[in-house]
Motif scaffolding. Structure first.
Motif, mmCIF file in Angstrom:
data_model
loop_
_atom_site.group_PDB
_atom_site.id
_atom_site.type_symbol
_atom_site.label_atom_id
_atom_site.label_comp_id
_atom_site.label_asym_id
_atom_site.label_seq_id
_atom_site.Cartn_x
_atom_site.Cartn_y
_atom_site.Cartn_z
ATOM 1 N N UNK E 9 17.510 -5.755 -18.465
ATOM 2 C CA UNK E 9 16.207 -5.554 -17.817
ATOM 3 C C UNK E 9 15.968 -4.054 -17.674
ATOM 4 N N UNK E 12 13.762 -2.229 -15.015
ATOM 5 C CA UNK E 12 13.965 -2.431 -13.581
ATOM 6 C C UNK E 12 13.883 -1.132 -12.777
ATOM 7 N N UNK E 15 10.291 -0.463 -12.123
ATOM 8 C CA UNK E 15 9.656 -1.412 -11.208
ATOM 9 C C UNK E 15 10.205 -1.292 -9.783
ATOM 10 N N UNK F 125 14.265 -14.788 -14.038
ATOM 11 C CA UNK F 125 13.023 -14.328 -13.440
ATOM 12 C C UNK F 125 13.127 -13.009 -12.673
ATOM 13 N N UNK F 126 14.342 -12.473 -12.475
ATOM 14 C CA UNK F 126 14.423 -11.172 -11.809
ATOM 15 C C UNK F 126 13.706 -10.099 -12.628
ATOM 16 N N UNK F 127 13.571 -10.334 -13.935
ATOM 17 C CA UNK F 127 12.785 -9.441 -14.787
ATOM 18 C C UNK F 127 11.916 -10.333 -15.668
ATOM 19 N N UNK F 128 10.828 -10.826 -15.096
ATOM 20 C CA UNK F 128 10.138 -11.951 -15.718
ATOM 21 C C UNK F 128 9.455 -11.575 -17.020
ATOM 22 N N UNK F 153 15.235 -20.460 -10.847
ATOM 23 C CA UNK F 153 13.782 -20.393 -10.864
ATOM 24 C C UNK F 153 13.231 -20.495 -12.286
ATOM 25 N N UNK G 153 10.716 -20.518 -5.706
ATOM 26 C CA UNK G 153 10.920 -19.539 -6.769
ATOM 27 C C UNK G 153 10.098 -18.278 -6.557
ATOM 28 N N UNK G 156 11.774 -14.854 -5.350
ATOM 29 C CA UNK G 156 12.584 -14.217 -6.396
ATOM 30 C C UNK G 156 11.710 -13.467 -7.387
ATOM 31 N N UNK G 160 11.532 -9.342 -7.932
ATOM 32 C CA UNK G 160 11.798 -8.744 -9.236
ATOM 33 C C UNK G 160 10.683 -7.836 -9.706
ATOM 34 N N UNK G 192 18.473 -14.280 -7.864
ATOM 35 C CA UNK G 192 19.001 -13.277 -8.778
ATOM 36 C C UNK G 192 18.246 -11.956 -8.661
ATOM 37 N N UNK G 193 17.235 -11.885 -7.837
ATOM 38 C CA UNK G 193 16.515 -10.623 -7.635
ATOM 39 C C UNK G 193 17.279 -9.773 -6.619
#
Lengths: 225, 225, 225, 225, 225, 225, 225, 225
Positions: E9, E12, E15, F125-128, F153, G153, G156, G160, G192-193
């Motif tokens: 990612x 990140x 962001x 989804x942490x970096x969607x 998620x 969800x 999260x 992110x 996971x975020x």
């Protein structure tokens, strides 16, 4: 949705030796009526379990009046049923007054299928002399149903003292960790007494059926020439 | 990270009447060594609980040799400790051989703090005559520790039979629903015997401390003119 | 701690009709030796359950050699035991190969107490024809032990098809929600088949004892003039 | 079903030093009446716990009027009871106003059995100065009951500060993870304070009985010449 | 299966203000190598969490040697990272020595991202004077990380005493009901202290990231003209 | 115990369209050998799942060598199997590198039954943006398998974006509340995306079978004239 | 029981920067009245949370009329309170209409303490474009409260995408595995975020307090010369 | 709080092929009215699920009259909807009468989206002949929805007998361990039948959506030239 209907297990009597009971919880009035219609048409008797006073009250008059209803056990019996034998082969032991509704469901089920039972109540282990005083009444019988909520120590103690088939019925009375009967269930499953068997929480009906399976096996042996 | 270190509760003896024990599970060798360094420097005795054989083996020789280690209870004692009195005031009852490690942790803790105890083992309710045969040894004592895994019916039966403070110690022995001791814990918490108190699963140390709190209260009353 | 010892339940044979087995899990070598010493001294036979290969290997040679050990069931038998009768009265049904260790514990227990059993394996409901093909072998028998892990649908199906006493043994095989056997346990307790009874997860020994209680009741009826 | 009745534990006073209370939850009017009939006939006093206003209202007038009812604790007392001593030996500490119903059950139980208690309320750890301001009132007493819901940190803090027997009573107040009191129960069982003992969630009655067991042991020591 | 690979990612940092760390648990050697290849190629630094000594040992020599590894926290740092500022804005408080591994993960994460922290250890509530003695060091700081296992009362007490953002980190140390950290987690979620926030059990990394989010918000305000 | 043996479900291919796989966890070497003997004798191919390296190593040489083993997925394939079609109809999406073992079990199962699949990994989804960048590759396919541990998620987001059948596979990676995959399982079952279906935790094999059922239904429609 | 009363934490404003709110669930009318008496006497404002319409209706007229009551959030405000600032620093994001009661509790709490917030509702991930369309409104704000039930969800995904402090509030909406909000809670804890923090299920008040702690820290930095 | 409002997912039809339904549980009258206002304004049809009779009764007359309400399934349909095709492609099988409400939710959902289904009810495994008698009606269909509470053995048996996509819907009927449907859920997830997929407890709507996803995929294949 005309065929969203019930499919009675009419061959159960032949397969298992006792016919199907009707578990009424979650059923709507129209479903109960349809089931009673079928039974009436076929001249079958019916055992109704978990029938609430509200469900009973909502039935048409003629159907309601045809039911022999017991409010403690929430059971109804329609039509003829067998007469219990004179000498009970099944003992029923309960730990406290709070277990009486579940015990009554078992008594009524046995009565419907023609079995007498010998009842001993309120003999939980907090005052164990109450059980010890009466253990000799239980020891000769081939089947014992033991009802207990809270810590459910009674079935373990019974199964350590008598040789018959001991069926534990955990009861959902209690609060805190005892609420819902899971502590009682786990205590009976984890019992250190050898060969204690268990049914679902509050399942007086199922315990009675297990007792029936046992006495019917005895009947077969007794019937042999 | 030089100050990631321990802060011993040196005032505990004054506040509570007994000093702090060292719970060794999850501690690394260097942490144990630092704790022993401090105690040695201050000439304090130490009770070490949950000390595994591997942790013991990893200590420097001189420290390892200074420890009176008991492999059953996994406890170590360093330095002088009080002599238990001649007449035990604390009874210790266990349901089965499998409870002996936890019971031993309590015995060692009481021994470290100078209390004798009267032990009765393997008297679970599957054969309840074993307990009834010896109940008169327990009845006069002001404190009873009752150890049981599986269905843990023993503490309830004991608390129904004796007037003293009864402290249940659920034990994690068992499999299936008994695994981890949660069935035993819940059975003791849900006990129908009035006034049974409970400590965490396998907490022999805590049960001993509760017994200590009780006998120290007795000491104060006894010491009054 | 000389009296931290075991208190064998020597009167169990008289009370229940079968003697005490030794649950070996969590026991140390010295505890097992002491139990075997007592049995040897009194010339009692012994059934040892949950005896691991490591525990067996740690026993003194003479004791190890005196044990008839079965590695699948982890059971040991010392001394003489009764010969199983020619005609089995107990059926044993299992859902999959993964249930075989638990089923074997039941078979060995029955064998120790002199009961034969009729075994049918690997007939789980994912291919239900396997059970239906053999259901007639099971129907006449008064007791059925049904072993299943995962979703444990087999005992429900069996109890819907045969009239005898059906004892479900949930097995801890499986992963995810099935891990540990709790899904299997709950499925058998929640069974819609009337009168199914249940023992603790993986409790082959307990299921066998429950079967023994039933067949001993049959023996009494059969023995009547 | 004439013998589905209760078996009062009349020997409890002799065995334990205090008589049996009546746990009214789940009991029907006719069961309560039967229990009161017996007590009345034998001229015994009664402590009724978990007696709901609806249950009270459903009793016959004469019985209802004979009950000293407390709506906060849902307890009823019939007949004479002992006068509490002048100097309390039992402290009662609660974390918040929401714990008052459970604390009141303990107070009423102690009152029925003739024990005074020193009450300190609403001193939870979110504002810990409230407890620290009053800790010296608690320290000299041999028994402390500590009531707390939510995170139940109060009993741990108390048990770290006073030498007496500390009995934690987890309370079912709270929502989310605190609902039902399980978080509070586990926090007290897992307490890092040595020798904290615990009773079931909301079990004010049981905590009072445990306190009674302790002060009765003190009485015996004090009574010695 | 050539594209069963990782998708870093890379955006990140833009962001969120901090780059992605590598959670190494469950990862195989070849997966770790591939991730390090990518980072090396792109000249990115890496924070590796939950890297076991076995995983470290299995890496190729050059990669293993490039990692600054801390065995207590199981973290590895590759490449350059920011220098922590002189004055810590983040306090770190732990209840016991057993919490040190999780606390160390947070310290290392903060260090990687250039934040200093002020550490105070072993000040659990069983001896609450230890915390009260040092509370003034914590009160002025805008963020506090509070680590505790067992009953996890410490974070509640802290959040009741200081005005900053308090982030509770439940720790999985403990046995019985405390095993796995669920009792600690629930106690922190159920806290009666207003505005305490919580991360997953043992999530030192996550707590550090939450602290970073807070101090970066402070930086933005401070940077305004 | 000669008939404690397996009963292969040989009619499964006819009933379901794919033959039975062998779940190897909990099976002993002699059981695996017997299963392979039967398959070899009948010239059937075999898919072996959950086959550990230790189990593989314990097999006789000739059997071990006949197995195409993949250590990531722990699957073995014996004998011929179908060639995957050129154009995948099944997409496979995973949230992180830690999900790769479970995803690989699905890929190998599909491969054994002759289905190709289109794999997209590490797009949690942490970096969607990682998923959004590639969603158009997934949208046209009739079946999507979505693998995720932790908060899982990803399957919800996917099911909200594509019209095909989306099968969630919760993965047991993670720690604290995520350990064992129950948080992931519950998140997928509770999904707010309409029509997401779920299989057991880590059940890559089952997800692949569900995908097979779907594409075989498509084949039937496509085969119609 | 005259001192069974409340002990208001009057120093909380000084310690934490905001005064104590009154959690009304489980409180009786007389307890609420006593709390309002004290506040009235001291001329303190009050925030009342979890105040049911029935509780409100049972208050004396003058007290009921003095309360600014909001039925959605079940909050009441008595007396003066601060005016929210013009520019919100706190974003509030919710997944669905069902989360609005909990979100409203947070809004009202912030309003009581003088903080405005920017609300964005019904943007759950089943249609993720709804969130993506508005993410730029959220990104600049230092604190985000994210409310979600079911699979939760949304928090999260938000954490992110934005750099601020993100506080997840799991909501108890949902049925089956989602009932009670535990699935939502675990999903947010297992996120996971990086750096997502969590409060108890339905704890809108607590989330608002955590936001207050953050913005007060910002105020201090901003106030520096 | 004017913008605490809903954000309908208007693009769902385009993305997924079916529009958004309204989950009415937990929604207040004003929220339902606002949603209906929007739909009415845009001339969209609406499927309302979990709409209680009380919620229906509280709507304004014109809105209430515009709803085609089914009290068994608690669903409402507003506006035009597609006509189901003549030949059902979806089978619906239920274990007992108690499952009918959940099954009806699925039927109504399919009806709203224009799919017919073939219903077979009350064929649970306690009398397995009922299913076997009708299995040939199910086998040719590409999708089967299987509804069952209690032990939920039915979906496993079905998935072992038919080749189509089998979607299990656990139902919350039952008591004791079956209460809430978790036993049923776990039994279906743990199923030994390959490729059984599962939705949340009581999620008839979700099961119908999954069936829709499948038949829409079939439509695409069928539509190809």
């Amino acid at each position: 949705m005309t065929d969203r209907d019930h499919t009675p297990d009419l061959r159960r009597q032949t397969r298992l030796g006792f016919d199907e009971a009707v578990f009424c919880a979650h059923k709507r009035t129209e479903q109960l009526v349809r089931i009673m219609d079928h039974a009436h048409r076929d001249q079958r008797s019916l055992l109704l379990t978990r029938l609430s006073p509200d469900q009973l009250a909502a039935l048409p008059d003629s159907y309601r009046d045809s039911i022999d209803y017991d409010s403690l056990s929430r059971t109804g019996i329609c039509g003829a049923h067998q007469m219990p034998g004179a000498t009970p082969r099944i003992a029923l032991v309960s730990a406290g007054t709070s277990d009486s509704a579940v015990a009554a469901e078992a008594v009524r089920t046995l009565q419907y299928y023609g079995e007498a039972c010998h009842e001993i109540h309120d003999v939980g282990v907090a005052g164990i002399w109450r059980l010890l005083d009466r253990i000799e009444e239980i020891q000769p019988l081939p089947v014992v149903l033991a009802f207990a909520g809270m810590d459910a120590a009674l079935p373990s103690v019974v199964a350590g003292l008598v040789p018959g088939v001991v069926i534990a019925v955990p009861v959902s009375t209690g609060y805190g960790v005892a609420a819902g009967g899971h502590a009682a269930l786990n205590a009976t499953l984890a019992s250190c007494a050898p060969g204690l068997v268990v049914v679902n929480i509050d399942n007086g009906y199922g315990a009675a059926c297990a007792a029936l399976r046992t006495v019917k096996a005895l009947d077969k042996v007794g019937a042999k020439p």
